[in-house]
Scaffold this active site. Structure first.
Site, PDB file in Angstrom:
ATOM      1  N   HIS A  79     -11.974   6.068   5.308  1.00  0.00           N
ATOM      2  CA  HIS A  79     -11.390   7.255   5.945  1.00  0.00           C
ATOM      3  C   HIS A  79     -12.350   8.439   5.891  1.00  0.00           C
ATOM      4  O   HIS A  79     -13.240   8.492   5.029  1.00  0.00           O
ATOM      5  CB  HIS A  79     -10.118   7.682   5.185  1.00  0.00           C
ATOM      6  CG  HIS A  79      -8.942   6.790   5.371  1.00  0.00           C
ATOM      7  ND1 HIS A  79      -8.195   6.338   4.302  1.00  0.00           N
ATOM      8  CD2 HIS A  79      -8.357   6.291   6.488  1.00  0.00           C
ATOM      9  CE1 HIS A  79      -7.197   5.584   4.762  1.00  0.00           C
ATOM     10  NE2 HIS A  79      -7.279   5.535   6.079  1.00  0.00           N
ATOM     11  N   ARG A 134      -9.141   2.933  11.539  1.00  0.00           N
ATOM     12  CA  ARG A 134      -7.696   3.180  11.428  1.00  0.00           C
ATOM     13  C   ARG A 134      -7.162   4.218  12.427  1.00  0.00           C
ATOM     14  O   ARG A 134      -5.979   4.224  12.739  1.00  0.00           O
ATOM     15  CB  ARG A 134      -7.366   3.653  10.011  1.00  0.00           C
ATOM     16  CG  ARG A 134      -7.687   2.645   8.918  1.00  0.00           C
ATOM     17  CD  ARG A 134      -6.722   1.483   8.936  1.00  0.00           C
ATOM     18  NE  ARG A 134      -7.043   0.476   7.924  1.00  0.00           N
ATOM     19  CZ  ARG A 134      -6.602   0.522   6.674  1.00  0.00           C
ATOM     20  NH1 ARG A 134      -5.836   1.517   6.284  1.00  0.00           N
ATOM     21  NH2 ARG A 134      -6.918  -0.437   5.836  1.00  0.00           N
ATOM     22  N   ARG A 178       1.161  -1.516   7.373  1.00  0.00           N
ATOM     23  CA  ARG A 178       1.567  -0.259   6.743  1.00  0.00           C
ATOM     24  C   ARG A 178       2.544   0.547   7.614  1.00  0.00           C
ATOM     25  O   ARG A 178       2.973   1.632   7.218  1.00  0.00           O
ATOM     26  CB  ARG A 178       0.330   0.580   6.411  1.00  0.00           C
ATOM     27  CG  ARG A 178      -0.656  -0.157   5.492  1.00  0.00           C
ATOM     28  CD  ARG A 178      -1.591   0.792   4.807  1.00  0.00           C
ATOM     29  NE  ARG A 178      -0.856   1.810   4.084  1.00  0.00           N
ATOM     30  CZ  ARG A 178      -1.392   2.914   3.593  1.00  0.00           C
ATOM     31  NH1 ARG A 178      -2.686   3.131   3.728  1.00  0.00           N
ATOM     32  NH2 ARG A 178      -0.655   3.804   2.961  1.00  0.00           N
ATOM     33  N   GLU A 226      -0.258   9.515   1.573  1.00  0.00           N
ATOM     34  CA  GLU A 226      -1.020  10.420   2.439  1.00  0.00           C
ATOM     35  C   GLU A 226      -1.179   9.865   3.860  1.00  0.00           C
ATOM     36  O   GLU A 226      -1.249  10.623   4.818  1.00  0.00           O
ATOM     37  CB  GLU A 226      -2.414  10.627   1.838  1.00  0.00           C
ATOM     38  CG  GLU A 226      -3.405  11.257   2.804  1.00  0.00           C
ATOM     39  CD  GLU A 226      -4.784  11.450   2.200  1.00  0.00           C
ATOM     40  OE1 GLU A 226      -5.145  12.613   2.018  1.00  0.00           O
ATOM     41  OE2 GLU A 226      -5.484  10.466   1.908  1.00  0.00           O
ATOM     42  N   ASP A 227      -1.262   8.532   3.972  1.00  0.00           N
ATOM     43  CA  ASP A 227      -1.590   7.959   5.277  1.00  0.00           C
ATOM     44  C   ASP A 227      -0.441   7.994   6.271  1.00  0.00           C
ATOM     45  O   ASP A 227      -0.668   7.844   7.468  1.00  0.00           O
ATOM     46  CB  ASP A 227      -2.101   6.514   5.093  1.00  0.00           C
ATOM     47  CG  ASP A 227      -3.434   6.513   4.378  1.00  0.00           C
ATOM     48  OD1 ASP A 227      -4.283   7.353   4.714  1.00  0.00           O
ATOM     49  OD2 ASP A 227      -3.621   5.677   3.474  1.00  0.00           O
ATOM     50  N   CYS A 253      -4.972  10.313  -1.529  1.00  0.00           N
ATOM     51  CA  CYS A 253      -4.070   9.367  -0.859  1.00  0.00           C
ATOM     52  C   CYS A 253      -2.720   9.221  -1.538  1.00  0.00           C
ATOM     53  O   CYS A 253      -1.771   8.758  -0.914  1.00  0.00           O
ATOM     54  CB  CYS A 253      -4.741   8.013  -0.743  1.00  0.00           C
ATOM     55  SG  CYS A 253      -5.294   7.387  -2.307  1.00  0.00           S
ATOM     56  N   ASP A 255       0.802  -1.233   0.000  1.00  0.00           N
ATOM     57  CA  ASP A 255       0.000   0.000   0.000  1.00  0.00           C
ATOM     58  C   ASP A 255       0.834   1.283   0.000  1.00  0.00           C
ATOM     59  O   ASP A 255       0.291   2.373   0.201  1.00  0.00           O
ATOM     60  CB  ASP A 255      -0.911   0.012   1.241  1.00  0.00           C
ATOM     61  CG  ASP A 255      -2.144  -0.863   1.050  1.00  0.00           C
ATOM     62  OD1 ASP A 255      -2.848  -0.669   0.040  1.00  0.00           O
ATOM     63  OD2 ASP A 255      -2.399  -1.728   1.902  1.00  0.00           O
TER      64      ASP A 255
HETATM   65  C1  CIR Z   1      -5.512   0.709   2.796  1.00  0.00           C
HETATM   66  O1  CIR Z   1      -6.488  -0.001   3.065  1.00  0.00           O
HETATM   67  O2  CIR Z   1      -4.798   1.191   3.663  1.00  0.00           O
HETATM   68  C2  CIR Z   1      -5.169   0.940   1.346  1.00  0.00           C
HETATM   69  N1  CIR Z   1      -5.499  -0.212   0.573  1.00  0.00           N
HETATM   70  C3  CIR Z   1      -5.876   2.155   0.805  1.00  0.00           C
HETATM   71  C4  CIR Z   1      -5.450   3.425   1.471  1.00  0.00           C
HETATM   72  C5  CIR Z   1      -6.065   4.637   0.850  1.00  0.00           C
HETATM   73  N2  CIR Z   1      -5.667   5.783   1.580  1.00  0.00           N
HETATM   74  C6  CIR Z   1      -6.312   6.925   1.561  1.00  0.00           C
HETATM   75  O3  CIR Z   1      -7.333   7.058   0.901  1.00  0.00           O
HETATM   76  N3  CIR Z   1      -5.842   7.903   2.309  1.00  0.00           N
END
Ligand code: CIR
Length: 259
Positions: free
Chosen positions: A160, A130, A85, A65-66, A248, A60
């Site tokens: 999110h 999350r 992650r 962004e995360d 993201c 991922d």
């Molecule tokens: C996840 O589940 O963490 C990733 N497959 C997708 C993350 C997308 N992140 C975002 O929209 N900020």
């Protein structure tokens, strides 16, 4: 004036985390081409784009962004809610540290950048699977000295907060009200609602007065244009299969501010 930190698509993207989207085959070559077009679209909107190399060990990791938040004064290393992650952040944070003093969310706090929506001095944080209470509270304490207030917003049915709401103009947000337990937090803003047939349509990247928006939501796109918003579209259909969208794939920051 804007820098966008991005990372190339991992060859392991098909092993991504999924929460609300069913798994379907992902064409990695196509995902990489779409990501490249996304980066070029950011450049066309005036961003300097930093492209970090792909990380095969982290499916991922394209969703930068995360792992980090950038404010004008500081940056924050998050602690992503998905254990798979947690090792993604290093290279992104190294770049970010050259622009901003770096603060950190510590265990047991968890926070995904996708849950953090800043509008002026108001920071809305999603209550999601999350981002936990400890993470949200730590963010509140880290940001208080800089004059930001942090408000919790409960989400439902989506990954999110920024799946459900993003800023699309001065004082204007794009919202999927179905995915917010209570849209009251945004009562002071002009709200453009997604078309009910386009659930995933609330995620847009705002760069200055421009908007980068995913292909595939023609009715909501029409609503944005009718509201006078200048929209550039990109096809991110393969990234959407990994439950990603447009915010993201970048960490955006003003690059003309003193450190
Ligand atoms: C996840 O589940 O963490 C990733 N497959 C997708 C993350 C997308 N992140 C975002 O929209 N900020």
């Amino acid at each position: 004036m804007w820098t966008a930190i991005t990372r190339e698509v991992s060859p392991a993207l098909a092993q991504c985390e999924l929460s609300f989207v069913d798994r379907s085959p992902i064409d990695i070559g196509r995902a990489q081409a779409q990501h490249d077009a996304y980066c070029r679209a950011l450049e066309s909107l005036g961003c300097e784009v930093i492209r970090l190399p792909a990380q095969a060990a982290f499916p991922d990791s394209v969703f930068v962004e995360d792992v980090a938040l950038a404010f004008d004064e500081i940056a924050v290393a998050t602690r992503p809610g998905a254990a798979s992650r947690r090792g993604e952040g290093a290279a992104v944070l190294q770049v970010l540290a050259s622009f901003r003093r770096l603060l950190r969310i510590e265990a047991p706090g968890t926070l995904d950048g996708g849950d953090v929506l800043r509008i002026g001095r108001r920071v809305f944080v999603g209550i999601s699977a999350r981002s936990n209470a400890a993470g949200r509270e730590q963010l509140r304490e880290l940001l208080a000295p800089f004059g930001y207030t942090v408000e919790d917003v409960a989400t439902r049915g989506c990954l999110h907060l920024k799946s459900a709401v993003t800023q699309v103009g001065d004082g204007t947000v794009l919202v999927n009200p179905k995915w917010l337990v209570d849209a009251g937090a945004f009562a002071g803003y002009r709200c453009i609602e997604v078309d009910p047939a386009e659930e995933h349509a609330a995620n847009a990247v705002r760069i200055g007065d421009a908007l980068l928006y995913p292909d595939g939501f023609p009715r909501t796109l029409q609503r944005l244009r009718a509201a006078g918003i200048a929209v550039t579209t990109v096809d991110v259909s393969e990234l959407q299969k990994a439950e990603g969208a447009v915010t993201c794939c970048s960490v955006l920051l003003r690059n003309d501010l003193p450190r």
